[in-house]
Design a protein around this motif. Structure first.
Motif, PDB file in Angstrom:
ATOM      1  N   LYS A 171       1.748   3.522   3.009  1.00  0.00           N
ATOM      2  CA  LYS A 171       1.177   3.565   1.663  1.00  0.00           C
ATOM      3  C   LYS A 171       2.227   3.818   0.593  1.00  0.00           C
ATOM      4  CE  LYS A 171      -3.540   5.000   2.848  1.00  0.00           C
ATOM      5  NZ  LYS A 171      -4.589   6.027   2.607  1.00  0.00           N
ATOM      6  N   ILE A 172       3.377   4.389   0.990  1.00  0.00           N
ATOM      7  CA  ILE A 172       4.429   4.656   0.010  1.00  0.00           C
ATOM      8  C   ILE A 172       5.708   3.877   0.354  1.00  0.00           C
ATOM      9  CG2 ILE A 172       3.525   6.911  -0.675  1.00  0.00           C
ATOM     10  CD1 ILE A 172       5.577   8.209   1.188  1.00  0.00           C
ATOM     11  N   ALA A 173       5.529   2.755   1.020  1.00  0.00           N
ATOM     12  CA  ALA A 173       6.676   1.957   1.452  1.00  0.00           C
ATOM     13  C   ALA A 173       7.472   1.406   0.279  1.00  0.00           C
ATOM     14  CB  ALA A 173       6.200   0.808   2.342  1.00  0.00           C
ATOM     15  N   ASP A 174       6.846   1.273  -0.887  1.00  0.00           N
ATOM     16  CA  ASP A 174       7.544   0.731  -2.048  1.00  0.00           C
ATOM     17  C   ASP A 174       8.135   1.817  -2.944  1.00  0.00           C
ATOM     18  OD1 ASP A 174       5.109   1.730  -2.853  1.00  0.00           O
ATOM     19  OD2 ASP A 174       4.658   0.086  -4.245  1.00  0.00           O
ATOM     20  N   ALA A 175       8.035   3.072  -2.533  1.00  0.00           N
ATOM     21  CA  ALA A 175       8.542   4.176  -3.356  1.00  0.00           C
ATOM     22  C   ALA A 175      10.070   4.229  -3.328  1.00  0.00           C
ATOM     23  CB  ALA A 175       7.969   5.491  -2.864  1.00  0.00           C
TER      24      ALA A 175
END
Length: 280
Positions: free
Chosen positions: A151-155
Motif C-alpha cells: 500500500k505504500i510502495a510508491d512512498a
C-alpha cells in the motif's frame, strides 16, 4: 549504534477480541462474509530453543522457538507483522505473539523469534520462565495479514513509530529488507521509558546500515541522556515541519494513544488513512 543499556524483555500480545479483527482481515479477500473467528483448532508441539533477557531490567525477553519439525508452519510466515498463537498451561485463552524474526524463513532457518514482556502472574511470564527443550503448544500456522507494505510502495519517505514491545514486528520488517533498495528514506521513532527497557540496541548499527534512521525517545531518562525526551507523538510533533503527504507512508505499532494521536495529526495534514499501516 549501541546505546548504554543491558539485558532485555518484552512482547506484543493480542487478546481474543483482537484475533477477531485479525481473522476478519485475513479472510476478507477469500470469502464475501467470513464466519466468526475461532481460536486455532489445530495445534503443534514445539520446543523452546532459547530464552534470555532482552533488556537491562529484564522486563523483556528474547524467546526462540525451534520449528525444525514444522516446515509448513515456518512457510506460513509470509509477512512482517504476523502473529503466532500460543496455548500455555493455566492460561484461559490463547495468546498471540508478534513474530520478531523476518519472513520468509530462509532454507536453513528453522526458528521463530519473539520479544516477550514478562509481567508477573501472566501467561507471558510463564513463557519467559521456560528453559531450552521445554515444549509449548502453538498454532499450526501464523495468523494475521501483517504490514501491507504494498500500500505504500510508491512512498519516498516512510515514518515508523514503535513503543515498548511494539518494536518486535518492526524488527521483522526491517530485517526482511524493507527500505534497503535506497529509494525511500525510513525514519524510526522508538519510544520506551529508559535505556534499561530498550530492546535490540545491539541491532541498531545494522539497521542504520540498511538505511533506517533511528530516533530513540525516552519518557523517563536518567540525567545523562542527551537525546529526545517525552513521548514519541510529542517528539514527532516538535520535529515535524511541512510534510509532503503525497510521497509518505507510515507504519505504527505500540501504545493505543500513540497510534491514535499520530494518525490524527497526519490525517489532518492530508495523509490518506490507506497510507497508515498497522499489523492488526
Amino acid at each position: 549504534m549501541l546505546l548504554r543499556c543491558s539485558p532485555p524483555r518484552r512482547l506484543h500480545l493480542l487478546r481474543p477480541h483482537h484475533f477477531r479483527l485479525l481473522s476478519a482481515a485475513a479472510l476478507a479477500s477469500a470469502a464475501p462474509a467470513p464466519a466468526p473467528a475461532q481460536p486455532p483448532t489445530d495445534w503443534a508441539e514445539a520446543p523452546i530453543a532459547s530464552v534470555r533477557p532482552a533488556t537491562a531490567d529484564a522486563s523483556l525477553y528474547h524467546v526462540s522457538l525451534d520449528l525444525s519439525a514444522h516446515r509448513g508452519l515456518l512457510a506460513s510466515h509470509a509477512a512482517a507483522g504476523q502473529f503466532l498463537p500460543f496455548r500455555l498451561p493455566a492460561a484461559p485463552y490463547p495468546i498471540f505473539l508478534a513474530i520478531a524474526s523476518p519472513p520468509p524463513a530462509s532454507l536453513g532457518d528453522s526458528s521463530f523469534d519473539f520479544l516477550v514482556k514478562r509481567l508477573p502472574g501472566t501467561p507471558s511470564a510463564s513463557l519467559c520462565d521456560l528453559r531450552p527443550g521445554d515444549l509449548v503448544h502453538v498454532g499450526s500456522s501464523v495468523v494475521g495479514r501483517g504490514f501491507e507494505v504494498a500500500k505504500i510502495a510508491d512512498a519516498h519517505n516512510v515514518l515508523v513509530f514503535a513503543t515498548g514491545s511494539g518494536i518486535s514486528p518492526i524488527r521483522s520488517l526491517i530485517e526482511s529488507g524493507f527500505g534497503e533498495n535506497g529509494k525511500i528514506g525510513v525514519n524510526l521513532f522508538y519510544g520506551v521509558r529508559n535505556l534499561q527497557r530498550m530492546a535490540y540496541q545491539e541491532r541498531f548499527s545494522d539497521w542504520e546500515s540498511k538505511g533506517v534512521k533511528i530516533i530513540p525517545v525516552l519518557s523517563r531518562p536518567d540525567g545523562q541522556w542527551t537525546g529526545e525526551r517525552g513521548y514519541v507523538q510529542n517528539v514527532f510533533s516538535r520535529m515535524r515541519k511541512v510534510i509532503d503527504t503525497s510521497s509518505m507512508g507510515v507504519i505504527l505499532c505500540g501504545h493505543k494513544q500513540m497510534t491514535e494521536e499520530i494518525t490524527r495529526v497526519l490525517v489532518a495534514d492530508g495523509l490518506s488513512k490507506d497510507k497508515i499501516l498497522t499489523n492488526f
